[in-house]
Design a protein around this motif. Structure first.
Motif, PDB file in Angstrom:
ATOM      1  N   GLN A  72       0.860  -1.186   0.000  1.00  0.00           N
ATOM      2  CA  GLN A  72       0.000   0.000   0.000  1.00  0.00           C
ATOM      3  C   GLN A  72       0.894   1.234   0.000  1.00  0.00           C
ATOM      4  OE1 GLN A  72      -2.682   0.303   3.335  1.00  0.00           O
ATOM      5  NE2 GLN A  72      -2.786   2.536   3.151  1.00  0.00           N
ATOM      6  N   ASP A  91       1.012   5.420   0.078  1.00  0.00           N
ATOM      7  CA  ASP A  91       0.343   6.699   0.319  1.00  0.00           C
ATOM      8  C   ASP A  91       1.362   7.818   0.148  1.00  0.00           C
ATOM      9  OD1 ASP A  91      -2.254   5.636   1.157  1.00  0.00           O
ATOM     10  OD2 ASP A  91      -1.154   4.873   2.880  1.00  0.00           O
ATOM     11  N   ASN A 126       1.477  -5.412   3.156  1.00  0.00           N
ATOM     12  CA  ASN A 126       0.352  -6.225   3.619  1.00  0.00           C
ATOM     13  C   ASN A 126       0.520  -7.657   3.126  1.00  0.00           C
ATOM     14  OD1 ASN A 126      -1.152  -4.083   4.906  1.00  0.00           O
ATOM     15  ND2 ASN A 126      -1.582  -3.311   2.854  1.00  0.00           N
ATOM     16  N   TYR A 140      -2.389   8.131  -3.977  1.00  0.00           N
ATOM     17  CA  TYR A 140      -1.538   6.952  -3.938  1.00  0.00           C
ATOM     18  C   TYR A 140      -1.605   6.221  -5.270  1.00  0.00           C
ATOM     19  CZ  TYR A 140      -5.889   4.361  -3.104  1.00  0.00           C
ATOM     20  OH  TYR A 140      -7.147   3.844  -3.199  1.00  0.00           O
ATOM     21  N   ASN A 172      -0.384   2.338  -6.700  1.00  0.00           N
ATOM     22  CA  ASN A 172       0.198   1.032  -6.401  1.00  0.00           C
ATOM     23  C   ASN A 172       0.511   0.294  -7.695  1.00  0.00           C
ATOM     24  OD1 ASN A 172      -0.206   1.522  -3.738  1.00  0.00           O
ATOM     25  ND2 ASN A 172      -1.864   0.059  -3.447  1.00  0.00           N
TER      26      ASN A 172
END
Length: 227
Positions: A109, A111, A127, A195, A197
């Motif tokens: 993840q 940010d 994660n 963000y 990814n």
């Protein structure tokens, strides 16, 4: 009772628990799990009915080892083997089994917050599909960067795209994922968090590249007109 032994296994594996007893004249022999009998050997082998191991145990009559098949997480615990002879208890051994869930997926993840000076604060969180006994290592452009589940980076718009990799491991497995990060003040303005990814996942030998983009407004400005 002898020195305890520790064994780590993966869900679905089989494990052979060695009794460590010399073959001799036994009146009886028992394997116990968390203090309860699961196998008893007298003139024949008797498996305790109704136990969580029903249908998954196999005793070796030559060395008294016990094989447990198709391990679930719930099989973790202490196994004890005790032999009874003409002169009382013979030997004994405690084996601690830990059944681990293998890591099946790692997702990063990302940010990114654009600051007032137009630099970027980046927070990366690794994660993982399982949650116990995890170890993390991070690499920034192939150099070691950190060893926690999340890390923070400070970037300027002048810096090139960087590649950050999270390596996650436990006692029985290891997987990694990477993300590309760049600070760009063309995509947002101070006060907004965004963000991006890029997740690399191996699927049946092929590589799939997944792009996820999101925008979240951190503050709003309102305007009112006088009557």
């Amino acid at each position: 009772v002898g020195v305890p032994l520790f064994i780590n296994k993966t869900v679905g594996d089989s494990v052979e628990l060695l009794a460590g007893l010399e073959r001799g004249h036994f009146i009886s022999l028992q394997w116990k799990y968390r203090g309860k009998d699961i196998v008893e050997v007298n003139s024949e082998v008797v498996y305790s009915p109704g136990s969580q191991f029903e249908g998954r145990l196999k005793m070796n009559n030559k060395n008294f080892s016990l094989t447990v098949r198709e391990l679930p997480l719930q099989d973790s615990g202490d196994f004890l083997v005790i032999g009874e002879g003409d002169k009382g208890q013979i030997g004994g051994r405690t084996i601690t089994l830990k059944v681990n869930q293998p890591i099946s997926k790692v997702v990063i993840q990302t940010d990114i917050m654009l600051l007032a000076n137009h630099s970027c604060m980046v927070r990366l969180v690794c994660n993982v599909s399982c949650y116990s006994n995890l170890t993390y290592t991070w690499e920034r452009d192939n150099e070691m960067y950190g060893d926690a589940q999340q890390i923070h980076l400070s970037l300027s718009p002048a810096e090139r795209v960087i590649i950050v990799t999270c390596n996650a491991s436990n006692l029985v497995s290891w997987k990694s994922a990477f993300v590309t990060v760049k600070c760009s003040n063309d995509k947002t303005a101070p006060g907004m968090a965004w963000y991006t990814n890029y997740i690399r996942v191996s699927v049946g030998g092929a590589v799939v590249l997944i792009l996820t983009v999101g925008v979240a407004v951190c503050y709003c400005r309102g305007r009112s007109n006088p009557d």
